[in-house]
Design an enzyme around this catalytic site. Sequence first.
Site, mmCIF file in Angstrom:
data_model
loop_
_atom_site.group_PDB
_atom_site.id
_atom_site.type_symbol
_atom_site.label_atom_id
_atom_site.label_comp_id
_atom_site.label_asym_id
_atom_site.label_seq_id
_atom_site.Cartn_x
_atom_site.Cartn_y
_atom_site.Cartn_z
ATOM 1 N N GLY A 289 -2.260 0.672 -2.119
ATOM 2 C CA GLY A 289 -1.855 1.298 -0.864
ATOM 3 C C GLY A 289 -2.482 2.653 -0.606
ATOM 4 O O GLY A 289 -2.357 3.190 0.495
ATOM 5 N N GLY A 290 -3.124 3.253 -1.609
ATOM 6 C CA GLY A 290 -3.758 4.556 -1.431
ATOM 7 C C GLY A 290 -3.112 5.674 -2.220
ATOM 8 O O GLY A 290 -3.366 6.853 -1.960
ATOM 9 N N ASP B 271 0.657 4.407 -14.136
ATOM 10 C CA ASP B 271 -0.211 3.364 -14.677
ATOM 11 C C ASP B 271 -0.672 3.673 -16.102
ATOM 12 O O ASP B 271 -1.137 2.767 -16.803
ATOM 13 C CB ASP B 271 -1.439 3.172 -13.787
ATOM 14 N N TYR C 10 4.352 -7.595 -15.121
ATOM 15 C CA TYR C 10 3.917 -6.201 -15.126
ATOM 16 C C TYR C 10 4.634 -5.343 -14.085
ATOM 17 O O TYR C 10 4.710 -4.128 -14.230
ATOM 18 C CB TYR C 10 2.408 -6.116 -14.866
ATOM 19 N N PHE D 161 1.815 1.786 -19.203
ATOM 20 C CA PHE D 161 2.109 0.374 -19.391
ATOM 21 C C PHE D 161 2.198 0.048 -20.880
ATOM 22 O O PHE D 161 1.445 0.580 -21.700
ATOM 23 C CB PHE D 161 1.024 -0.503 -18.751
ATOM 24 N N THR E 156 -3.503 6.698 -5.394
ATOM 25 C CA THR E 156 -4.427 7.499 -6.202
ATOM 26 C C THR E 156 -5.270 8.412 -5.323
ATOM 27 O O THR E 156 -5.503 9.580 -5.661
ATOM 28 C CB THR E 156 -5.339 6.584 -7.040
ATOM 29 N N ARG F 296 -10.233 -5.704 -6.442
ATOM 30 C CA ARG F 296 -10.089 -4.847 -7.616
ATOM 31 C C ARG F 296 -10.241 -5.651 -8.897
ATOM 32 O O ARG F 296 -9.893 -6.835 -8.954
ATOM 33 C CB ARG F 296 -8.719 -4.156 -7.613
ATOM 34 N N VAL F 297 -10.747 -5.000 -9.934
ATOM 35 C CA VAL F 297 -10.881 -5.637 -11.242
ATOM 36 C C VAL F 297 -9.824 -5.048 -12.167
ATOM 37 O O VAL F 297 -9.774 -3.836 -12.373
ATOM 38 C CB VAL F 297 -12.288 -5.413 -11.836
ATOM 39 N N GLY G 276 4.317 3.825 -3.759
ATOM 40 C CA GLY G 276 3.832 2.865 -2.792
ATOM 41 C C GLY G 276 3.430 1.561 -3.438
ATOM 42 O O GLY G 276 3.451 1.400 -4.655
#
Length: 272
Positions: free
Chosen positions: A35-36, A57, A76, A60, A38, A159-160, A31
């Site tokens: 988007g949800g 994730d 990315y 990377f 995790t 988000r950070v 997704g």
Amino acid sequence: MSCLFTCYQAKIPEERLSQADVKTLIVGVGGMTNGGKTTLSRFLKEKIPNSCIIAQDSFFKDDSVVPVDSNGFKQYDTLDALLMDDMMSRVNAWRRDPQAFLKEVDQTAESVTSSADRVFMLIVEGFLIFNHRPLNELMNKRYFLEIPYDICKERRSLRVYEPPDPPGYFDGHVWPMYLRNRQEMESTATGIVFLDGLKSKEELLAAVYQDVSQEINKLRVLFYFTYLQRTTEMNEWQNKLEDFSCMCTKKGKKIIGFTVYSMWQHINNFRW
């Protein structure tokens, strides 16, 4: 309409089982950013025994080797920014021995069942999992969470990230790359169930859980069938199968009742 398949399993001695008895299911949870993915992946892991997550994730490349476009934005959101060979190695390690893999990544007592339930599930989570053909081809179930542009941008801004998003990064890179990657995904991958990320969390999680649970129950039944076929003569089955019963239920009402023996007769006549 689908029905919930419930199987009451007989206990099989662990010493009589082998690695060949293991049944596996690989579920892809993809997704767009925020988007949800995790949330859904963790929910499935918590609800379903013998399951674990491999998240894209985690693969990377180092920031120093990620290329920069003409606008100065780090690229990315491409497969080239990911160590996909390393990710595939982890997935294949799970495929070779899911029980050993599960013990490696999660040492809690609840993570590996001590019973003879030899159905293991791997949840592969990531924003480009369906764009990598070797990985996509391994999946048995595929889910893709989607949300509108404005909601996605708002969630992303809250988000950070490390490194943090520079000004204009969402509109200049993230969203255009999402549209490009999605177009590529839809042209190469099939069997994807698209999920509305704006639905209530409870409704969305319950729907996916029910769908995955049906697949797992099918594998459990197949596991017992193949085990009994390998270890038991047909004339011994009547006694063996007293410990088994299966039924289909629909909205809490029994619609079909039958023994595993009668179901096995149908499956045994079917040429796989």
